[in-house]
Motif scaffolding. Structure first.
Motif, short mmCIF file in Angstrom:
data_model
loop_
_atom_site.label_atom_id
_atom_site.label_comp_id
_atom_site.label_asym_id
_atom_site.label_seq_id
_atom_site.Cartn_x
_atom_site.Cartn_y
_atom_site.Cartn_z
N MET A 51 0.84 -1.20 0.00
CA MET A 51 0.00 0.00 0.00
C MET A 51 0.87 1.25 0.00
SD MET A 51 -3.52 -0.33 0.43
CE MET A 51 -4.16 0.64 1.78
N GLN A 52 1.94 1.21 0.81
CA GLN A 52 2.80 2.39 0.91
C GLN A 52 3.55 2.61 -0.40
OE1 GLN A 52 5.22 1.45 4.28
NE2 GLN A 52 3.68 2.06 5.78
N ARG A 53 3.94 1.51 -1.06
CA ARG A 53 4.72 1.62 -2.29
C ARG A 53 3.87 2.05 -3.48
NH1 ARG A 53 6.69 -3.01 -2.06
NH2 ARG A 53 5.29 -4.11 -3.49
N ASN A 54 2.71 1.42 -3.63
CA ASN A 54 1.88 1.65 -4.81
C ASN A 54 0.71 2.59 -4.58
OD1 ASN A 54 3.48 -0.27 -6.15
ND2 ASN A 54 2.22 -1.94 -5.36
N PRO A 56 -3.13 3.27 -2.49
CA PRO A 56 -4.38 2.51 -2.54
C PRO A 56 -4.97 2.47 -3.94
CG PRO A 56 -4.73 4.65 -1.53
CD PRO A 56 -3.26 4.51 -1.72
N SER A 57 -5.57 1.35 -4.27
CA SER A 57 -6.24 1.22 -5.56
C SER A 57 -7.55 2.00 -5.54
CB SER A 57 -6.53 -0.27 -5.84
OG SER A 57 -7.49 -0.76 -4.92
N ALA A 58 -8.20 2.09 -6.68
CA ALA A 58 -9.49 2.79 -6.75
C ALA A 58 -10.51 2.12 -5.85
CB ALA A 58 -9.97 2.81 -8.20
N LEU A 59 -10.52 0.78 -5.84
CA LEU A 59 -11.46 0.05 -4.98
C LEU A 59 -11.16 0.31 -3.52
CD1 LEU A 59 -13.64 -2.02 -4.33
CD2 LEU A 59 -11.92 -3.82 -4.65
N LEU A 119 -6.48 -5.83 2.07
CA LEU A 119 -7.27 -5.41 3.22
C LEU A 119 -8.25 -6.50 3.69
CD1 LEU A 119 -8.23 -1.83 1.98
CD2 LEU A 119 -6.43 -2.43 3.61
N TYR A 120 -8.54 -6.46 4.98
CA TYR A 120 -9.54 -7.34 5.58
C TYR A 120 -10.90 -7.15 4.89
CZ TYR A 120 -13.11 -8.54 9.09
OH TYR A 120 -14.23 -9.02 9.73
N GLU A 121 -11.25 -5.91 4.63
CA GLU A 121 -12.53 -5.63 3.97
C GLU A 121 -12.57 -6.18 2.55
OE1 GLU A 121 -12.67 -3.03 7.47
OE2 GLU A 121 -11.10 -3.52 6.03
#
Length: 277
Positions: A51-54, A56-59, A119-121
């Motif tokens: 997450m830190q490198r790329n 967060p995605s749109a989702l 993510l958990y979600e």
């Protein structure tokens, strides 16, 4: 308005009471003191680093917009096997509603193929999407792909695809195979699915298979106890002898009796018999 307010308030109180009490669940054991962290995820994932490198995605950004920080803190305590940084705090009804809309979007298919999730979600979203599949063969195939990535009891227990209940005879050999797995949550899921056989298609072989699958791992033992306590409510006379079986571990036996004694579905007379065991 007053009636509507009190109805809403009462339902929310019931919901949180059910979560905290966990009458027939396999979450952290009531009064156990220690937090269960000994079981590691079956598949490693470097979610936070990724997450830190790329970014967060749109989702993931959509899910972040649905998050509740206070609920995240509450939820993190309930699922200690999941690192807090993987949890956003999206409430289950909100996520289910999101899943209903997301299932109609073209990117849903790609999301199901993209494992593991960060993510958990996202794991729970995956579980809710599998529940919406209408084809039995594909549902089993997708479950088989997803179960190695499940790393907590909440995601595991939230998956109950209705299509499986319509194919119990075909599903049973699959469950037997999963019960022999080394993956904690594949075994737990299979035991949970065997509860679907308590009303119809029950066999005396089922509780035996559950006890044979219980190898002492905490989250498997808790589900085995949940199965036995639930089975008592439906088939007390048939299930009671298994509480004297050498296949049943002392820990699982104690947990099953405790759950049964807390249940309103077990009569007082039956509870007295359990107390004397």
């Amino acid at each position: 308005r007053v009636v509507k307010f009190f109805c809403s308030f009462f339902l929310h109180r019931l919901y949180f009471y059910a979560i905290l009490r966990r009458e027939f669940t396999g979450g952290p054991e009531k009064g156990s003191g220690a937090v269960k962290r000994e079981e590691k995820p079956e598949v490693s994932r470097n979610s936070e680093r990724s997450m830190q490198r790329n970014g967060p995605s749109a989702l993931q950004q959509e899910l972040m917009a649905l998050a509740d920080e206070k609920y995240k803190a509450f939820q993190s305590r309930l699922i200690p096997t999941v690192p807090p940084e993987r949890i956003l705090g999206v409430r289950t009804p909100v996520l289910r509603k999101f899943a209903a809309g997301f299932s109609k979007r073209p990117e849903a298919e790609g999301f199901l193929r993209d494992l593991p999730h960060r993510l958990y979600e996202e794991d729970n979203l995956h579980a809710f999407l599998l529940e919406r599949l209408g084809d039995y063969g594909r549902t089993v195939k997708e479950l088989d792909r997803f179960l190695p990535y499940v790393d907590n009891w909440a995601t595991c227990d939230s998956m109950r695809p209705k299509i499986l209940g319509k194919h119990r005879k075909e599903l049973y050999p699959v469950l037997l195979q999963w019960l022999r797995s080394s993956e904690t949550y594949r075994v737990r899921f299979a035991i949970g699915m065997l509860m679907e056989y308590l009303k119809e298609d029950f066999s005396e072989e089922h509780p035996r298979k559950v006890l044979e699958a219980d190898d002492g791992r905490y989250y498997i033992s808790m589900m085995a106890a949940w199965y036995l306590a639930t089975a008592l409510a439906f088939r007390f006379e048939e299930i009671l002898p298994w509480f004297r079986s050498p296949l049943l571990s002392q820990e699982t036996r104690k947990r099953a009796i405790r759950k049964a004694l807390e249940s309103y579905r077990i009569t007082e007379g039956q509870k007295e018999i359990l107390r004397r065991l």
